[in-house]
Design an enzyme around this catalytic site. Sequence first.
Site, PDB file in Angstrom:
ATOM      1  CB  ALA A  82     -16.818 -21.341  -7.635  1.00 53.37           C
ATOM      2  N   GLY A  83     -13.873 -21.342  -6.389  1.00 54.27           N
ATOM      3  CA  GLY A  83     -12.530 -21.918  -6.400  1.00 54.27           C
ATOM      4  C   GLY A  83     -12.203 -22.570  -5.072  1.00 54.27           C
ATOM      5  CG  ASP A 117      10.074   0.251   5.414  1.00 54.11           C
ATOM      6  OD1 ASP A 117       8.996  -0.003   4.855  1.00 54.11           O
ATOM      7  OD2 ASP A 117      10.596  -0.512   6.264  1.00 54.11           O
ATOM      8  CB  VAL A 132      -0.963  -0.031   1.208  1.00 58.25           C
ATOM      9  CG1 VAL A 132      -1.678   1.293   1.366  1.00 58.25           C
ATOM     10  CG2 VAL A 132      -1.978  -1.153   1.052  1.00 58.25           C
ATOM     11  CE  LYS A 153      -4.439 -10.241  -6.302  1.00 57.19           C
ATOM     12  NZ  LYS A 153      -5.345  -9.119  -6.330  1.00 57.19           N
ATOM     13  CG  PHE A 175     -11.100   0.772  -1.093  1.00 56.17           C
ATOM     14  CD1 PHE A 175     -11.714  -0.026  -0.139  1.00 56.17           C
ATOM     15  CD2 PHE A 175     -11.210   2.140  -0.975  1.00 56.17           C
ATOM     16  CE1 PHE A 175     -12.441   0.531   0.913  1.00 56.17           C
ATOM     17  CE2 PHE A 175     -11.931   2.718   0.072  1.00 56.17           C
ATOM     18  CZ  PHE A 175     -12.556   1.917   1.017  1.00 56.17           C
ATOM     19  CG  PHE A 213     -14.818 -10.306  -5.683  1.00 56.20           C
ATOM     20  CD1 PHE A 213     -14.387  -9.324  -6.550  1.00 56.20           C
ATOM     21  CD2 PHE A 213     -13.939 -10.756  -4.708  1.00 56.20           C
ATOM     22  CE1 PHE A 213     -13.110  -8.788  -6.451  1.00 56.20           C
ATOM     23  CE2 PHE A 213     -12.660 -10.228  -4.598  1.00 56.20           C
ATOM     24  CZ  PHE A 213     -12.249  -9.234  -5.477  1.00 56.20           C
ATOM     25  CB  CYS A 262      -6.543  -7.908   2.401  1.00 56.83           C
ATOM     26  SG  CYS A 262      -5.093  -7.028   1.851  1.00 56.83           S
TER      27      CYS A 262
END
Length: 434
Positions: A252-253, A30, A11, A320, A152, A249, A260
Amino acid sequence: MKVTVAGTGYVGLVTGVCLAEIGHHVICIDVDEAKIKMLQEAKSPIYEPGLEEMLSKNIKKGNIFFTTSPEYAYSNCEIIIIAVGTPEKPDGSANLTYIEAVSRKIAENIQQDSIVVIKSTVPVGTNDWINNLIQTNLQNRHFVEVVSNPEFLREGSAISDTFNGDRIVIGSSSKYSGDIVEAMYTSFNRPILRTNIRSSEMIKYASNAFLATKISFINEIANICEKLGANIEDVSTGIGLDKRIGKQFLQAGIGYGGSCFPKDTKALVQLAGNVEHEFELLESVIKVNNHQPLLLIQKAKEIVGQLEGKKVAVLGLAFKPNTDDIRESASVVIVNQLIENGAIVYVYDPIAISNVKKTIGESVKYCSTIDEAIGDAELTFIGTEWSEIKKYPVINYKRLMKTPMIFDGRNCYDLDEMKNHGLVYVSIGREAIL
Ligand code: UGA
């Protein structure tokens, strides 16, 4: 505007680079010196399409700087964005240690009036707590106000999401501080929703929880479809055409993963529990998700019996496609289950292998091509719908595997086409080809 971003994770880094891209003067800070050194050399520590190019361009233009020095980062900026991690504690609640440490450093080093923007996902009420912490530790008399501005963006499409997001949510306790944050985003030209701080904090959790609910819902429908002879792809399309439901969304899987949804759903259950509300619906969403990868293993066992001693390939390990992130990956759950069942596991992923090595170590064999992973295998599991896997010629499974049996956790292949290949193909929410 002069903007400092604390935390160079997904992010923070994407936000910093995108704000530099629209012309702000950005400093990213950081505590990780190695990471900062990489970034100063225009190398991205994370894999994110388009990020490294944009980073390098803005370093050259002098729009973005990287540092580990709080003095340099916080002393001369109008807006400080906190985007450090809020990892999960053993009880499921969010760990605010990093936020607290950064807030203290900000309070010690601020040299001018500043707005502190909380982008990290934090439990409702945390912004007020951070505000108090900063006010009580301020070393100089300056005006500081905390504004909630949840993020988001999705991994893998983070830059495009930042520039084209559906909305920007700004939760503030005064019009003045909200206006300053809104001004920072003007060039993005996205719809902006202004709320109070607590509503803004809740929007983030409720959004992720709702999306997770959609996934667990469709996975449950898929599990029922299998038993009743319906096809989940058609069912998803059919219900998604209703604009009130929407088509996104509903894929299926083997379940949702990543840094998150698993964390935020558990944190929201905790948050509800803290105010004596049992969030039963979300508890079920989590339960369904935990069970979903195990169902695919169960189906394999029903067909082949024990997995012990069998060579099994797993294609796709990232949570993913388009990311090397394997946090809470359902595919990694499958790999661990296979190891526990005594299978000899060969794994392949286009980019996540080095992250898997760090967590699973040498209990699996790492392959650099799909061919190598499935060669002589008795079963193949598909855990991530990488386009390389979707495009892989199905005929090769028959040619290379010892017994061509595919357990596809992401419905990568067309069912009718698979019927012509003469192999065992078991997917999610669709007729099994045996
Ligand atoms: C998610 C949200 O989508 C972002 O809006 C949010 O900003 C982000 O969390 C966050 O809180 O930081 P991300 O975790 O990057 O983004 O990934 P998603 O694309 O949402 O996918 C999450 C998981 O759901 C993946 O494992 C994916 O395979 C799974 N998924 C997604 C499904 O199983 N089916 C679907 O139809 C969609």
